[in-house]
Write a protein that holds these residues in place. Structure first.
Motif, PDB file in Angstrom:
ATOM      1  N   GLY A 293      -2.751 -11.915 -13.676  1.00 16.50           N
ATOM      2  CA  GLY A 293      -4.184 -12.306 -13.441  1.00 16.50           C
ATOM      3  C   GLY A 293      -4.474 -13.732 -13.250  1.00 16.50           C
ATOM      4  N   LYS A 294      -3.448 -14.685 -13.189  1.00 16.88           N
ATOM      5  CA  LYS A 294      -3.822 -15.834 -12.742  1.00 16.88           C
ATOM      6  C   LYS A 294      -3.530 -16.432 -11.472  1.00 16.88           C
ATOM      7  CE  LYS A 294      -4.201 -17.414 -17.115  1.00 16.88           C
ATOM      8  NZ  LYS A 294      -5.717 -18.004 -17.839  1.00 16.88           N
ATOM      9  N   LYS A 295      -3.024 -15.544 -10.582  1.00 17.45           N
ATOM     10  CA  LYS A 295      -2.673 -15.827  -9.420  1.00 17.45           C
ATOM     11  C   LYS A 295      -3.224 -14.473  -8.421  1.00 17.45           C
ATOM     12  CE  LYS A 295      -0.491 -19.850  -9.646  1.00 17.45           C
ATOM     13  NZ  LYS A 295      -1.080 -20.958  -9.187  1.00 17.45           N
ATOM     14  N   LYS A 296      -3.602 -14.615  -7.125  1.00 16.54           N
ATOM     15  CA  LYS A 296      -4.099 -13.680  -6.483  1.00 16.54           C
ATOM     16  C   LYS A 296      -2.806 -12.755  -6.187  1.00 16.54           C
ATOM     17  CE  LYS A 296      -8.206 -15.531  -4.526  1.00 16.54           C
ATOM     18  NZ  LYS A 296      -8.848 -15.951  -3.227  1.00 16.54           N
ATOM     19  N   THR A 297      -2.930 -11.541  -5.928  1.00 18.58           N
ATOM     20  CA  THR A 297      -2.019 -10.497  -5.628  1.00 18.58           C
ATOM     21  C   THR A 297      -2.075  -9.945  -4.384  1.00 18.58           C
ATOM     22  OG1 THR A 297      -1.655 -10.006  -8.139  1.00 18.58           O
ATOM     23  CG2 THR A 297      -0.757  -8.427  -6.302  1.00 18.58           C
ATOM     24  N   VAL A 298      -1.172  -9.915  -3.471  1.00 16.43           N
ATOM     25  CA  VAL A 298      -0.970  -9.390  -2.024  1.00 16.43           C
ATOM     26  C   VAL A 298      -0.315  -8.035  -2.142  1.00 16.43           C
ATOM     27  CG1 VAL A 298      -0.582  -9.613   0.340  1.00 16.43           C
ATOM     28  CG2 VAL A 298      -1.366 -11.517  -1.168  1.00 16.43           C
ATOM     29  N   CYS A 299      -0.995  -6.994  -1.758  1.00 11.01           N
ATOM     30  CA  CYS A 299      -0.233  -5.781  -1.644  1.00 11.01           C
ATOM     31  C   CYS A 299       0.136  -5.458  -0.320  1.00 11.01           C
ATOM     32  CB  CYS A 299      -1.179  -4.611  -2.616  1.00 11.01           C
ATOM     33  SG  CYS A 299      -1.404  -4.891  -4.228  1.00 11.01           S
ATOM     34  N   ILE A 300       1.276  -4.991  -0.037  1.00  6.17           N
ATOM     35  CA  ILE A 300       1.787  -4.586   1.263  1.00  6.17           C
ATOM     36  C   ILE A 300       2.519  -3.101   1.002  1.00  6.17           C
ATOM     37  CG2 ILE A 300       3.297  -5.234   2.892  1.00  6.17           C
ATOM     38  CD1 ILE A 300       2.935  -8.151   2.056  1.00  6.17           C
ATOM     39  N   THR A 301       2.391  -2.303   1.960  1.00  4.51           N
ATOM     40  CA  THR A 301       3.282  -0.818   1.774  1.00  4.51           C
ATOM     41  C   THR A 301       3.686  -0.591   3.421  1.00  4.51           C
ATOM     42  OG1 THR A 301       0.985   0.522   2.269  1.00  4.51           O
ATOM     43  CG2 THR A 301       1.541   0.062   0.150  1.00  4.51           C
ATOM     44  N   SER A 302       4.557   0.298   3.334  1.00  2.22           N
ATOM     45  CA  SER A 302       5.098   0.521   4.647  1.00  2.22           C
ATOM     46  C   SER A 302       5.601   2.198   4.613  1.00  2.22           C
ATOM     47  CB  SER A 302       6.499  -0.519   4.993  1.00  2.22           C
ATOM     48  OG  SER A 302       7.063  -0.003   6.324  1.00  2.22           O
ATOM     49  N   ARG A 303       5.608   2.437   5.967  1.00  2.00           N
ATOM     50  CA  ARG A 303       6.325   3.944   6.068  1.00  2.00           C
ATOM     51  C   ARG A 303       5.471   4.966   5.305  1.00  2.00           C
ATOM     52  NH1 ARG A 303      11.015   3.808   8.693  1.00  2.00           N
ATOM     53  NH2 ARG A 303      11.038   5.817   9.459  1.00  2.00           N
ATOM     54  N   VAL A 304       4.092   4.980   5.425  1.00  2.00           N
ATOM     55  CA  VAL A 304       3.369   6.024   4.737  1.00  2.00           C
ATOM     56  C   VAL A 304       3.444   7.160   5.880  1.00  2.00           C
ATOM     57  CG1 VAL A 304       1.140   5.280   5.605  1.00  2.00           C
ATOM     58  CG2 VAL A 304       1.226   6.968   3.783  1.00  2.00           C
ATOM     59  N   HIS A 305       3.582   6.820   7.099  1.00  2.67           N
ATOM     60  CA  HIS A 305       3.765   7.703   8.459  1.00  2.67           C
ATOM     61  C   HIS A 305       5.414   7.451   8.742  1.00  2.67           C
ATOM     62  CE1 HIS A 305      -0.657   7.673   9.335  1.00  2.67           C
ATOM     63  NE2 HIS A 305      -0.403   8.847   8.302  1.00  2.67           N
ATOM     64  N   PRO A 306       6.202   8.506   8.371  1.00  2.39           N
ATOM     65  CA  PRO A 306       7.542   8.452   8.741  1.00  2.39           C
ATOM     66  C   PRO A 306       7.741   7.760  10.044  1.00  2.39           C
ATOM     67  CG  PRO A 306       7.138  10.356   7.592  1.00  2.39           C
ATOM     68  CD  PRO A 306       5.681   9.820   8.163  1.00  2.39           C
TER      69      PRO A 306
END
Length: 302
Positions: A226-239
């Motif tokens: 909670g002290k630092k901002k979080t960057v969320c990254i995802t890949s290959r939801v579409h194969p």
């Protein structure tokens, strides 16, 4: 793909340094072959097609003539019984060829009629067992057109010359990146024991394939949620969107590097990365859906 040199600087060397530029095309052009040599082939020879391997997709093949084949993509499973599944991703092998055998391969049942990427200049990729580096087919050997023989549907036709009867050839919609390839990459990454990288197991897919989460940040930030901002990254939801895996791998390589910018990013941010959201679909060679036939980018818990 970003790669690091001895000075800790980065340059774009292509996908894992395995993709050659079109001018270095390692196969024989179908247009610059002596017709006398081409005419010596056995016109009764039967090519052997196969897609029974990881991420492979080819449903059926019909031989139109000794030098022309119609290829049908296997549809994605569909959770909607009233709708046929997506048909875009293909990945198959061909063997039992003859030297200097020229063929036309027609992909005839795309579900995306206009195939925007191919209309804008992209082409499928090819490699072989003896030439294992994926390379794009030259633009002058690939044709997207309306075919009178196929009820004026859009067909992708590939002109190709097999130049080695002892080789096995592979063709794909784009550069494949398999589930096994990802797991090997993550294993090697984890074995480096980097203090600012944590690999977490977050669950299994329907077919019991791992879902991984990578957390990348300075070790001090791990203890201060909670002290630092979080960057969320995802890949290959579409194969079928395999280039996203190469982008994701390149991003991870950069974030764990000694580059000064990477260090600043780790100091100030927490990166949460899921490299593959749909491992079952990737494994089976689907284009858009999971094993159960759902487009995971359209089905979220409320």
């Amino acid at each position: 793909m970003l790669s690091q040199d001895n000075n800790n600087s980065y340059s774009d060397n292509g996908l894992n340094n395995k993709i050659r530029e079109e001018e270095n095309y390692p196969f024989t052009s179908p247009y610059f072959l002596d017709n006398n040599k081409a005419n010596r082939i056995n016109k009764n020879n039967e090519l052997i097609f196969n897609a029974d391997f990881e991420s492979g997709n080819l449903d059926s093949v019909q031989k139109y003539s000794y030098c022309e084949y119609d290829l049908y993509i296997r549809p994605d499973p569909s959770a909607n019984n009233n709708r046929q599944g997506h048909r875009v991703w293909f990945y198959f092998q061909i063997k039992n060829t003859e030297k200097n055998q020229r063929v036309i391969l027609n992909i005839v049942n795309f579900s995306k009629a206009k195939m925007a990427l191919y209309r804008q200049g992209a082409t499928p990729v090819v490699k072989s067992d003896k030439r294992p580096e994926w390379v794009r087919l030259p633009k002058d050997t690939v044709f997207l057109h309306r075919s009178n023989r196929h009820k004026k549907n859009y067909v992708l036709s590939i002109a190709f010359c097999f130049d080695d009867p002892d080789d096995t050839y592979y063709f794909a919609f784009s550069f494949p990146y398999t589930y096994t390839q990802l797991q090997n990459y993550l294993k090697n990454l984890e074995e480096r024991n980097l203090p600012f990288l944590k690999r977490s197991f977050i669950g299994y897919s329907v077919e019991k394939k791992r879902l991984d989460l990578l957390t990348i940040s300075n070790i001090e930030n791990f203890n201060k949620p909670g002290k630092k901002k979080t960057v969320c990254i995802t890949s290959r939801v579409h194969p079928g969107e395999s280039p996203s895996s190469y982008v994701c791998e390149g991003l991870i390589d950069f974030l764990v590097s000694n580059d000064p910018i990477a260090k600043i990013l780790r100091d100030n941010l927490i990166f949460k990365i899921i490299p593959c959201l749909n491992p079952d679909g990737v494994y089976h060679g689907n284009y858009r859906t999971c094993t159960l036939g759902y487009d995971l980018n359209r089905n979220w818990l409320k």
